[in-house]
Design a protein around this motif. Structure first.
Motif, mmCIF file in Angstrom:
data_model
loop_
_atom_site.group_PDB
_atom_site.id
_atom_site.type_symbol
_atom_site.label_atom_id
_atom_site.label_comp_id
_atom_site.label_asym_id
_atom_site.label_seq_id
_atom_site.Cartn_x
_atom_site.Cartn_y
_atom_site.Cartn_z
ATOM 1 N N LYS A 82 26.933 34.426 29.599
ATOM 2 C CA LYS A 82 27.684 35.170 30.231
ATOM 3 C C LYS A 82 26.576 35.334 31.332
ATOM 4 N N LEU A 83 25.154 35.065 31.299
ATOM 5 C CA LEU A 83 24.458 34.909 32.365
ATOM 6 C C LEU A 83 25.167 33.848 33.764
ATOM 7 N N TYR A 84 25.766 32.629 33.006
ATOM 8 C CA TYR A 84 26.348 32.198 33.360
ATOM 9 C C TYR A 84 27.410 32.596 34.510
ATOM 10 N N HIS A 85 28.364 33.515 33.614
ATOM 11 C CA HIS A 85 29.444 33.674 34.694
ATOM 12 C C HIS A 85 29.155 34.568 35.156
ATOM 13 N N GLU A 86 28.287 35.531 34.882
ATOM 14 C CA GLU A 86 27.942 36.026 36.354
ATOM 15 C C GLU A 86 27.689 35.924 37.301
ATOM 16 N N THR A 87 26.526 34.945 37.698
ATOM 17 C CA THR A 87 25.766 34.520 38.196
ATOM 18 C C THR A 87 26.087 33.702 39.434
ATOM 19 N N HIS A 88 27.445 32.460 38.803
ATOM 20 C CA HIS A 88 28.174 31.467 38.796
ATOM 21 C C HIS A 88 29.268 31.375 38.634
ATOM 22 N N PHE A 89 29.998 31.816 37.798
ATOM 23 C CA PHE A 89 31.424 31.315 37.123
ATOM 24 C C PHE A 89 32.532 32.389 38.239
ATOM 25 N N ALA A 90 31.537 33.514 38.088
ATOM 26 C CA ALA A 90 32.818 35.124 38.833
ATOM 27 C C ALA A 90 32.340 34.881 40.249
ATOM 28 N N PRO A 91 31.404 35.321 40.365
ATOM 29 C CA PRO A 91 31.313 34.667 42.521
ATOM 30 C C PRO A 91 31.857 33.825 43.005
ATOM 31 N N THR A 92 32.072 31.987 42.639
ATOM 32 C CA THR A 92 33.015 31.224 42.562
ATOM 33 C C THR A 92 34.506 31.477 42.635
ATOM 34 N N LEU A 93 35.018 32.289 41.181
ATOM 35 C CA LEU A 93 36.291 32.443 41.343
ATOM 36 C C LEU A 93 36.835 33.163 42.667
ATOM 37 N N GLN A 94 35.725 34.394 42.380
ATOM 38 C CA GLN A 94 36.632 35.276 43.501
ATOM 39 C C GLN A 94 36.553 34.317 45.560
ATOM 40 N N GLN A 96 36.669 31.395 45.716
ATOM 41 C CA GLN A 96 37.762 29.976 45.814
ATOM 42 C C GLN A 96 38.944 30.723 45.295
ATOM 43 N N GLY A 97 39.197 31.911 44.746
ATOM 44 C CA GLY A 97 40.538 31.349 43.663
ATOM 45 C C GLY A 97 40.449 30.520 42.281
ATOM 46 N N GLU A 98 39.929 30.364 42.449
ATOM 47 C CA GLU A 98 39.634 28.961 40.862
ATOM 48 C C GLU A 98 38.515 28.025 40.915
ATOM 49 N N ILE A 99 38.178 27.993 39.817
ATOM 50 C CA ILE A 99 37.401 26.867 39.131
ATOM 51 C C ILE A 99 37.379 26.337 37.689
ATOM 52 N N THR A 119 39.169 27.017 32.607
ATOM 53 C CA THR A 119 39.411 26.293 34.415
ATOM 54 C C THR A 119 40.301 28.180 34.179
ATOM 55 N N SER A 120 39.995 28.658 35.826
ATOM 56 C CA SER A 120 40.313 29.783 35.525
ATOM 57 C C SER A 120 41.222 29.872 37.366
ATOM 58 N N THR A 121 41.669 30.376 36.895
ATOM 59 C CA THR A 121 42.627 30.317 38.397
ATOM 60 C C THR A 121 43.313 32.440 38.755
ATOM 61 N N VAL A 122 43.528 33.188 40.326
ATOM 62 C CA VAL A 122 43.323 34.518 40.512
ATOM 63 C C VAL A 122 44.613 34.093 41.159
ATOM 64 N N LYS A 123 46.274 35.215 40.101
ATOM 65 C CA LYS A 123 47.103 35.372 40.741
ATOM 66 C C LYS A 123 47.467 36.546 41.325
ATOM 67 N N GLU A 129 46.975 40.509 47.927
ATOM 68 C CA GLU A 129 46.236 41.216 47.027
ATOM 69 C C GLU A 129 45.963 40.083 44.959
ATOM 70 N N PRO A 130 44.208 40.346 44.782
ATOM 71 C CA PRO A 130 44.229 39.930 43.358
ATOM 72 C C PRO A 130 44.953 40.557 42.340
ATOM 73 N N MET A 131 45.676 40.195 41.227
ATOM 74 C CA MET A 131 46.045 40.357 40.436
ATOM 75 C C MET A 131 45.825 40.378 38.653
ATOM 76 N N LEU A 132 45.945 39.410 38.790
ATOM 77 C CA LEU A 132 44.867 38.990 37.408
ATOM 78 C C LEU A 132 44.354 38.069 37.615
ATOM 79 N N ILE A 133 43.601 37.561 36.194
ATOM 80 C CA ILE A 133 43.122 35.975 36.086
ATOM 81 C C ILE A 133 43.680 35.906 34.809
#
Length: 425
Positions: A82-94, A96-99, A119-123, A129-133
């Motif tokens: 959770k900590l890693y998701h909040e500090t790195h994963f989510a900001p990078t995904l926002q 770059q649109g993918e990680i 692996t996550s991608t923003v649709k 406009e971002p709709m879902l992940i």
């Protein structure tokens, strides 16, 4: 035979076939999604899980009703995840649109921690406009086990390497001590003479076969020898030890150099006549001391000729032709020679590791002529100076010196210059 439905006029029902195939394809796609070898889930932009496949639900030990619309993606992660998701994963995904390929751990219903790669991608919508992940989750348990085993294997290999290095250090230390025991701890002082030695071991992992000694043999007589045993290792060391003590005993019984070599030949030939033959090359000599000179009687058993550097100029070998290997034959011939050393003269004995060294880019044999020229080009400053010069020469050979090398130099010091007395003014 394959049959197809036909209309009354006999034509195939193409529309019916398309509909059946489309339905079958849709069923296959849905089955592939649900039973895929990896986990799939889709979340709203706030992380709420909107869709999840059966594979991931089975890993989590949860039902679809417990997850969809009730949990967020971060609820599936461990505290560290959770900590890693909040500090790195989510900001990078926002941004770059993918990680891809992020190592995390998800938490099953029974508390089990499952290592995964995510692996996550923003649709986005047509207007961006971002709709879902959409997220793909790969089971990394086998990979984690492989990595742990790999790390364990590396640790075992590293420990084995350290142990091997420690064992080799202990072996080299033991060999060095044993090698020193086969040589005199230090040369005795001879009245009116100077002596110098040098010993180079080609390999710290093998006992060498070169040896030398200098010891008293009666009133105003000193015995010396230098030799080279064929081979290396414990067997060569055994021959070295036997040769040293045999020559010492022979010199005390009869100081004649040929007699000493004959005695050694008898001992070696009888000791090694069956099985693995052992032999060596040796120069054995007797020094006869007097006030103004030293007489030298020596004999050679297949060894390179001794070199004499004269104080008055000139350097040459003392010929001992025809001397045979010691221990190879029951009744060999040994070649004798005699000379005298005057103040400033130096007698040099050496093993063939020196003259058979390889030099230069072409790795040419150094040779006896080069050794004679080297000694002739140096001032006659006594045994120590000559051995020091040869030590520097040997160091310059580098890996061209692939055999053990021993040096023994004997001589009378040059007289000190008489100080000039100042005359009357």
């Amino acid at each position: 035979m394959c049959r197809t439905d036909q209309d009354p006029e006999g034509e195939p029902d193409v529309e019916g076939l398309d509909a059946a195939f489309t339905s079958l394809l849709e069923d296959s796609v849905e089955e592939l999604y649900e039973q895929a070898p990896c986990g799939y889930l889709s979340t709203m932009m706030d992380g709420t899980i909107a869709k999840i496949n059966t594979t991931l639900l089975d890993w989590l030990g949860r039902t679809r009703e417990q997850v969809v619309g009730r949990l967020r993606f971060t609820d599936l992660l461990t505290v560290g995840g959770k900590l890693y998701h909040e500090t790195h994963f989510a900001p990078t995904l926002q941004m770059q649109g993918e990680i891809s390929g992020v190592a995390l751990e998800i938490k099953a219903a029974d508390g089990q921690r499952i290592p995964v790669l995510v692996t996550s991608t923003v649709k986005t919508s047509q207007v961006g406009e971002p709709m879902l992940i959409r997220t793909t989750v790969f089971d990394a348990r086998q990979r984690r086990s492989y990595e742990k085993e790999l790390l364990r294997s590396r640790r075992v290999a590293e420990e084995a390497r350290r142990q091997a290095e420690a064992d080799r250090d202990r072996l080299q230390e033991a060999l060095a001590v044993l090698q020193q025991s086969l040589l005199p701890a230090q040369l005795p002082e001879i009245p009116g003479m100077e002596a110098a030695t040098y010993y180079h071991t080609a390999s710290p992992d093998l006992l060498g076969g070169d040896f030398y000694d200098l010891f008293p043999a009666g009133a105003d007589r000193w015995a010396f020898f230098l030799g080279d045993v064929c081979g290396k290792g414990p067997q060569a060391a055994a021959v070295t030890s036997l040769a040293r003590y045999t020559l010492r005993a022979a010199a005390l019984h009869d100081p004649d150099p040929v007699h000493a070599l004959t005695t050694l030949n008898t001992v070696l030939h009888e000791r090694y006549t069956s099985g693995d033959p052992r032999f060596c090359t040796v120069v054995f000599g007797i020094l006869h001391l007097s006030e103004d000179r030293v007489g030298v009687d020596l004999a050679s058993g297949g060894h390179p000729a001794a070199l004499i550097q004269r104080a008055g100029g000139g350097t040459d070998y003392l010929p001992t032709p025809g001397g045979m290997l010691v221990g190879a034959l029951p009744h060999p011939h040994f070649s004798a020679a005699r000379t005298e050393l005057f103040p400033g003269d130096t007698l040099l004995l050496y093993t063939d590791g020196l003259t058979e060294a390889r030099t230069g880019p072409a790795r040419e044999l150094y040779g006896e002529e080069a050794l004679r020229a080297f000694a002739a080009g140096r001032p006659a400053a006594g045994p120590r100076a000559l051995v020091d010069g040869l030590t520097d020469l040997i160091a310059g050979f580098g890996d061209g010196l692939d055999d053990d090398t021993a040096l023994l130099a004997l001589g009378m010091p040059a007289p000190l210059p008489t100080p000039r007395r100042a005359g009357p003014e």
